[in-house]
Design a protein around this motif. Structure first.
Motif, mmCIF file in Angstrom:
data_model
loop_
_atom_site.group_PDB
_atom_site.id
_atom_site.type_symbol
_atom_site.label_atom_id
_atom_site.label_comp_id
_atom_site.label_asym_id
_atom_site.label_seq_id
_atom_site.Cartn_x
_atom_site.Cartn_y
_atom_site.Cartn_z
ATOM 1 N N MET A 1 14.792 -15.124 -7.202
ATOM 2 C CA MET A 1 13.332 -15.249 -6.994
ATOM 3 C C MET A 1 13.091 -15.207 -5.332
ATOM 4 S SD MET A 1 10.570 -16.191 -8.121
ATOM 5 C CE MET A 1 9.007 -17.016 -7.838
ATOM 6 N N ARG A 2 13.756 -16.371 -4.743
ATOM 7 C CA ARG A 2 13.577 -16.331 -3.349
ATOM 8 C C ARG A 2 13.376 -14.938 -2.501
ATOM 9 N NH1 ARG A 2 18.236 -20.628 -2.041
ATOM 10 N NH2 ARG A 2 19.200 -18.834 -3.168
ATOM 11 N N THR A 3 14.364 -14.407 -2.840
ATOM 12 C CA THR A 3 14.620 -12.949 -2.025
ATOM 13 C C THR A 3 13.178 -12.128 -2.572
ATOM 14 O OG1 THR A 3 16.748 -12.861 -2.246
ATOM 15 C CG2 THR A 3 15.805 -10.865 -1.678
ATOM 16 N N ALA A 4 12.898 -12.136 -3.861
ATOM 17 C CA ALA A 4 11.634 -11.536 -4.256
ATOM 18 C C ALA A 4 10.394 -11.854 -3.590
ATOM 19 C CB ALA A 4 11.525 -11.503 -5.850
ATOM 20 N N ILE A 5 10.356 -12.997 -3.268
ATOM 21 C CA ILE A 5 9.187 -13.341 -2.516
ATOM 22 C C ILE A 5 8.914 -12.918 -1.051
ATOM 23 C CG2 ILE A 5 8.074 -15.480 -1.394
ATOM 24 C CD1 ILE A 5 8.773 -16.996 -3.966
ATOM 25 N N ILE A 6 10.480 -13.078 -0.432
ATOM 26 C CA ILE A 6 10.433 -12.456 1.067
ATOM 27 C C ILE A 6 10.094 -10.876 1.089
ATOM 28 C CG2 ILE A 6 12.369 -11.890 2.642
ATOM 29 C CD1 ILE A 6 13.431 -14.681 1.882
ATOM 30 N N VAL A 7 10.856 -10.165 -0.082
ATOM 31 C CA VAL A 7 10.467 -8.798 0.186
ATOM 32 C C VAL A 7 9.595 -8.210 -0.597
ATOM 33 C CG1 VAL A 7 13.248 -8.508 0.356
ATOM 34 C CG2 VAL A 7 12.190 -8.205 -1.903
ATOM 35 N N GLY A 8 8.797 -9.107 -1.080
ATOM 36 C CA GLY A 8 7.411 -8.745 -1.522
ATOM 37 C C GLY A 8 6.288 -8.271 -0.546
ATOM 38 N N GLY A 9 6.768 -8.415 0.661
ATOM 39 C CA GLY A 9 5.790 -8.031 1.788
ATOM 40 C C GLY A 9 4.874 -9.158 2.101
ATOM 41 N N ASP A 11 4.246 -12.917 4.358
ATOM 42 C CA ASP A 11 4.601 -13.387 5.498
ATOM 43 C C ASP A 11 4.821 -14.736 5.423
ATOM 44 O OD1 ASP A 11 2.058 -14.574 5.738
ATOM 45 O OD2 ASP A 11 1.205 -13.414 7.186
ATOM 46 N N ASN A 12 5.269 -15.482 6.565
ATOM 47 C CA ASN A 12 5.637 -16.851 6.227
ATOM 48 C C ASN A 12 4.582 -17.927 5.883
ATOM 49 O OD1 ASN A 12 8.214 -16.197 6.775
ATOM 50 N ND2 ASN A 12 8.244 -17.234 8.730
ATOM 51 N N GLN A 13 3.545 -17.349 6.276
ATOM 52 C CA GLN A 13 2.245 -18.345 5.914
ATOM 53 C C GLN A 13 1.861 -18.046 4.425
ATOM 54 O OE1 GLN A 13 -1.195 -17.096 8.149
ATOM 55 N NE2 GLN A 13 -2.370 -18.916 7.799
ATOM 56 N N GLU A 14 1.789 -16.860 4.048
ATOM 57 C CA GLU A 14 1.566 -16.506 2.701
ATOM 58 C C GLU A 14 2.535 -17.162 1.647
ATOM 59 O OE1 GLU A 14 -0.821 -12.428 2.901
ATOM 60 O OE2 GLU A 14 1.558 -12.265 3.309
ATOM 61 N N ILE A 15 3.832 -17.205 2.022
ATOM 62 C CA ILE A 15 4.773 -17.919 1.237
ATOM 63 C C ILE A 15 4.527 -19.347 1.172
ATOM 64 C CG2 ILE A 15 7.429 -18.272 0.945
ATOM 65 C CD1 ILE A 15 7.810 -15.510 2.158
ATOM 66 N N VAL A 26 9.572 -22.889 5.553
ATOM 67 C CA VAL A 26 9.688 -21.191 4.886
ATOM 68 C C VAL A 26 10.507 -20.501 6.031
ATOM 69 C CG1 VAL A 26 8.384 -19.246 4.386
ATOM 70 C CG2 VAL A 26 7.815 -21.349 3.595
ATOM 71 N N LYS A 27 10.125 -20.740 7.240
ATOM 72 C CA LYS A 27 11.111 -20.055 8.321
ATOM 73 C C LYS A 27 12.440 -20.411 8.330
ATOM 74 C CE LYS A 27 10.965 -18.755 13.123
ATOM 75 N NZ LYS A 27 10.378 -19.255 14.581
ATOM 76 N N ALA A 28 12.691 -21.811 8.095
ATOM 77 C CA ALA A 28 14.110 -22.191 7.922
ATOM 78 C C ALA A 28 14.736 -21.581 6.570
ATOM 79 C CB ALA A 28 14.237 -23.860 8.105
ATOM 80 N N HIS A 29 14.243 -21.563 5.530
ATOM 81 C CA HIS A 29 14.578 -21.181 4.372
ATOM 82 C C HIS A 29 14.868 -19.626 4.573
ATOM 83 C CE1 HIS A 29 14.727 -24.599 1.749
ATOM 84 N NE2 HIS A 29 13.628 -25.004 2.154
ATOM 85 N N VAL A 30 13.909 -18.838 4.952
ATOM 86 C CA VAL A 30 14.194 -17.430 5.032
ATOM 87 C C VAL A 30 15.642 -17.138 5.922
ATOM 88 C CG1 VAL A 30 13.058 -15.206 6.314
ATOM 89 C CG2 VAL A 30 11.814 -16.691 4.632
ATOM 90 N N GLY A 31 15.541 -17.995 7.048
ATOM 91 C CA GLY A 31 16.772 -17.785 8.080
ATOM 92 C C GLY A 31 18.061 -17.890 7.427
ATOM 93 N N ASN A 32 18.221 -19.029 6.435
ATOM 94 C CA ASN A 32 19.438 -19.395 5.714
ATOM 95 C C ASN A 32 19.530 -18.192 4.615
ATOM 96 O OD1 ASN A 32 19.792 -21.629 7.042
ATOM 97 N ND2 ASN A 32 18.499 -23.077 5.480
ATOM 98 N N ILE A 33 18.209 -17.644 3.894
ATOM 99 C CA ILE A 33 18.593 -16.649 2.997
ATOM 100 C C ILE A 33 19.338 -15.472 3.885
ATOM 101 C CG2 ILE A 33 17.516 -15.245 1.643
ATOM 102 C CD1 ILE A 33 15.616 -17.299 0.738
#
Length: 56
Positions: A1-9, A11-15, A26-33
């Motif tokens: 699920m997390r990756t789907a949000i990231i690769v769905g186009g 940006d951090n603000q929308e997520i 969000v930026k921290a979580h994306v970095g960890n992913i």
């Protein structure tokens, strides 16, 4: 699920808005992913997710 949000186009603000989180969180979580499988960017995450879900 997390990756789907990231690769769905999105940006951090929308997520952040979708998940009711701050952009900093969000930026921290994306970095960890990206860090866990050794990925460098969202494009690599998209390819990784595609391979993992389709066996490609």
């Amino acid at each position: 699920m997390r990756t789907a949000i990231i690769v769905g186009g999105r940006d951090n603000q929308e997520i952040a808005a979708q998940l009711h989180l701050s952009e900093k969180t969000v930026k921290a979580h994306v970095g960890n992913i990206l860090l866990k499988p050794g990925l460098k960017d969202r494009m690599q995450a998209a390819i990784y997710a595609l391979k993992a879900t389709t066996g490609w």
